[in-house]
Design a protein around this motif. Structure first.
Motif, short mmCIF file in Angstrom:
data_model
loop_
_atom_site.label_atom_id
_atom_site.label_comp_id
_atom_site.label_asym_id
_atom_site.label_seq_id
_atom_site.Cartn_x
_atom_site.Cartn_y
_atom_site.Cartn_z
N ARG A 219 -82.37 7.92 -63.19
CA ARG A 219 -82.18 9.31 -62.75
C ARG A 219 -82.35 10.31 -63.88
NH1 ARG A 219 -76.87 12.06 -62.74
NH2 ARG A 219 -75.46 10.85 -64.05
N PHE A 220 -82.23 9.86 -65.12
CA PHE A 220 -82.48 10.73 -66.27
C PHE A 220 -83.96 10.74 -66.66
CE2 PHE A 220 -77.88 9.79 -67.52
CZ PHE A 220 -77.42 10.94 -66.90
N GLY A 221 -84.79 9.98 -65.92
CA GLY A 221 -86.24 10.05 -66.12
C GLY A 221 -86.85 8.98 -67.00
N ASN A 222 -86.15 7.87 -67.24
CA ASN A 222 -86.67 6.80 -68.09
C ASN A 222 -87.74 6.00 -67.33
OD1 ASN A 222 -86.92 4.17 -69.39
ND2 ASN A 222 -85.23 4.85 -70.68
N LYS A 223 -88.99 6.17 -67.71
CA LYS A 223 -90.11 5.50 -67.03
C LYS A 223 -90.22 4.03 -67.41
CE LYS A 223 -91.47 9.47 -65.32
NZ LYS A 223 -90.88 9.88 -64.07
N LYS A 224 -89.79 3.68 -68.63
CA LYS A 224 -89.88 2.28 -69.06
C LYS A 224 -89.01 1.38 -68.19
CE LYS A 224 -90.99 3.14 -73.91
NZ LYS A 224 -90.53 3.00 -75.31
N VAL A 225 -87.86 1.88 -67.82
CA VAL A 225 -86.96 1.10 -66.96
C VAL A 225 -87.63 0.83 -65.62
CG1 VAL A 225 -84.78 1.21 -65.69
CG2 VAL A 225 -84.83 1.85 -68.10
N LEU A 226 -88.24 1.87 -65.04
CA LEU A 226 -88.92 1.70 -63.75
C LEU A 226 -90.07 0.71 -63.85
CD1 LEU A 226 -89.05 5.38 -62.41
CD2 LEU A 226 -87.86 3.43 -61.36
N LYS A 227 -90.74 0.71 -65.00
CA LYS A 227 -91.89 -0.18 -65.19
C LYS A 227 -91.47 -1.63 -65.38
CE LYS A 227 -95.85 -0.89 -68.26
NZ LYS A 227 -96.55 -0.44 -69.48
N ASN A 228 -90.36 -1.85 -66.08
CA ASN A 228 -89.96 -3.21 -66.47
C ASN A 228 -88.99 -3.90 -65.52
OD1 ASN A 228 -91.45 -3.46 -68.94
ND2 ASN A 228 -90.10 -1.93 -69.80
N TYR A 229 -88.38 -3.15 -64.62
CA TYR A 229 -87.39 -3.74 -63.71
C TYR A 229 -87.68 -3.34 -62.28
CZ TYR A 229 -84.79 -4.51 -68.02
OH TYR A 229 -84.43 -4.91 -69.28
N ASN A 230 -87.31 -4.20 -61.35
CA ASN A 230 -87.42 -3.90 -59.93
C ASN A 230 -86.18 -3.09 -59.53
OD1 ASN A 230 -87.82 -3.80 -57.20
ND2 ASN A 230 -87.73 -6.01 -56.86
N CYS A 231 -86.16 -1.84 -59.92
CA CYS A 231 -84.97 -1.01 -59.77
C CYS A 231 -84.61 -0.75 -58.31
CB CYS A 231 -85.14 0.31 -60.51
SG CYS A 231 -85.23 0.09 -62.30
N SER A 232 -85.59 -0.75 -57.42
CA SER A 232 -85.28 -0.50 -56.01
C SER A 232 -84.50 -1.66 -55.40
CB SER A 232 -86.57 -0.26 -55.21
OG SER A 232 -87.40 -1.40 -55.28
N TYR A 233 -84.45 -2.81 -56.10
CA TYR A 233 -83.71 -3.98 -55.61
C TYR A 233 -82.32 -4.08 -56.25
CZ TYR A 233 -82.73 -8.80 -54.23
OH TYR A 233 -82.15 -9.92 -53.70
N LEU A 234 -82.00 -3.21 -57.20
CA LEU A 234 -80.74 -3.33 -57.94
C LEU A 234 -79.51 -3.27 -57.03
CD1 LEU A 234 -81.44 -1.24 -61.15
CD2 LEU A 234 -80.99 -3.70 -61.02
N ARG A 235 -79.53 -2.37 -56.06
CA ARG A 235 -78.37 -2.23 -55.16
C ARG A 235 -78.12 -3.53 -54.39
NH1 ARG A 235 -75.15 1.23 -51.97
NH2 ARG A 235 -75.32 0.83 -49.74
N THR A 236 -79.17 -4.09 -53.84
CA THR A 236 -79.04 -5.35 -53.10
C THR A 236 -78.60 -6.48 -54.02
OG1 THR A 236 -80.75 -4.64 -51.55
CG2 THR A 236 -80.28 -7.00 -51.64
N ALA A 237 -79.21 -6.56 -55.20
CA ALA A 237 -78.87 -7.63 -56.15
C ALA A 237 -77.40 -7.55 -56.55
CB ALA A 237 -79.75 -7.52 -57.39
N ALA A 238 -76.91 -6.35 -56.86
CA ALA A 238 -75.51 -6.19 -57.28
C ALA A 238 -74.56 -6.57 -56.14
CB ALA A 238 -75.27 -4.76 -57.73
N ARG A 239 -74.91 -6.21 -54.93
CA ARG A 239 -74.06 -6.57 -53.78
C ARG A 239 -74.04 -8.09 -53.59
NH1 ARG A 239 -73.75 -1.69 -50.10
NH2 ARG A 239 -73.31 -3.09 -48.37
N ASN A 240 -75.21 -8.72 -53.70
CA ASN A 240 -75.30 -10.18 -53.53
C ASN A 240 -74.51 -10.91 -54.60
OD1 ASN A 240 -76.94 -9.83 -51.30
ND2 ASN A 240 -78.84 -10.24 -52.40
N VAL A 241 -74.68 -10.51 -55.86
CA VAL A 241 -73.97 -11.19 -56.95
C VAL A 241 -72.47 -11.00 -56.82
CG1 VAL A 241 -73.64 -11.25 -59.46
CG2 VAL A 241 -75.94 -11.09 -58.52
N THR A 242 -72.03 -9.82 -56.39
CA THR A 242 -70.59 -9.59 -56.18
C THR A 242 -70.05 -10.56 -55.14
OG1 THR A 242 -70.79 -7.24 -56.73
CG2 THR A 242 -68.85 -7.90 -55.48
N GLU A 243 -70.76 -10.72 -54.03
CA GLU A 243 -70.30 -11.62 -52.96
C GLU A 243 -70.32 -13.08 -53.41
OE1 GLU A 243 -71.59 -11.03 -48.93
OE2 GLU A 243 -72.04 -8.93 -49.31
N ILE A 244 -71.36 -13.47 -54.13
CA ILE A 244 -71.44 -14.85 -54.62
C ILE A 244 -70.31 -15.14 -55.61
CG2 ILE A 244 -72.82 -16.41 -56.07
CD1 ILE A 244 -75.32 -15.00 -54.82
#
Length: 201
Positions: free
Chosen positions: A91-116
């Motif tokens: 949200r602060f505009g870091n393009k490298k993060v968007l390029k190197n990580y599947n950021c649109s999946y972070l919410r789902t991943a965090a929810r899954n890992v919490t439940e596991i």
């Protein structure tokens, strides 16, 4: 030389300004010794509500990244999660993060890992990946995820449908939207009906 250094605030007791200063000093020493390609990673535990701020302060002051789970589950009260840190960088505009990580999946991943990890769903008011993190409470920008304005829009980023929560400060448009979400689009759902409901509330 080793790949890098990892440091930790194991008790979550230090302020962002303190950890930032120590990170900056460490990075300065690494650079002055010709080790500018050495990685410097932070791991910050929670105790007093500063963990996310401390983690960002470390990155601002020279840390290359974090050692953390995608969710905040961990020893004691947990730690600053990588999903929240990465989304703040996005949200602060870091393009490298968007390029190197599947950021649109972070919410789902965090929810899954919490439940596991815990056997339970994430706390509903957990930032970024809690059930209520995408709620709309007002229909104007700049407050509680309003639908207008120039703020970074988590709902659009994660391509999810927000839930409109009704309260005594909700507008007639909020009330109308919520009725349609729950009961479908009915001819009886008009702004006049919403105004009456608001008066009753």
């Amino acid at each position: 030389r080793p790949f890098g250094l990892i440091f930790e605030d194991a008790t979550g007791k230090y302020l962002p300004i303190q950890m930032g200063a120590w990170t900056k000093a460490t990075r300065k020493i690494m650079d002055s010794c010709g080790w500018s390609n050495g990685k410097l990673l932070a791991h910050i535990h929670e105790k007093w509500g500063y963990s996310g701020n401390v983690q960002l302060e470390c990155i601002i002051n020279g840390a290359d990244g974090v050692w953390a789970s995608v969710c905040d589950e961990g020893a004691a009260l947990g730690h600053a999660s990588s999903s929240i840190t990465l989304m703040n960088l996005v949200r602060f505009g870091n393009k490298k993060v968007l390029k190197n990580y599947n950021c649109s999946y972070l919410r789902t991943a965090a929810r899954n890992v919490t439940e596991i990890t815990t056997g339970n769903e994430a706390f509903s008011r957990q930032p970024i990946y809690g059930e209520r993190a995408l709620d709309l409470v007002f229909d104007f920008g700049g407050i509680a995820g309003g639908i207008e304005g120039d703020d970074f829009n988590l709902v659009k980023f994660f391509n999810e449908k927000p839930i409109v929560r009704i309260n005594t400060l909700s507008s007639e448009n909020n009330i109308l939207t919520r009725m349609k979400d729950v009961f479908g689009d009915q001819p009886i759902f008009t702004l006049e009906i919403a105004k009456q409901m608001k008066r009753e509330m």
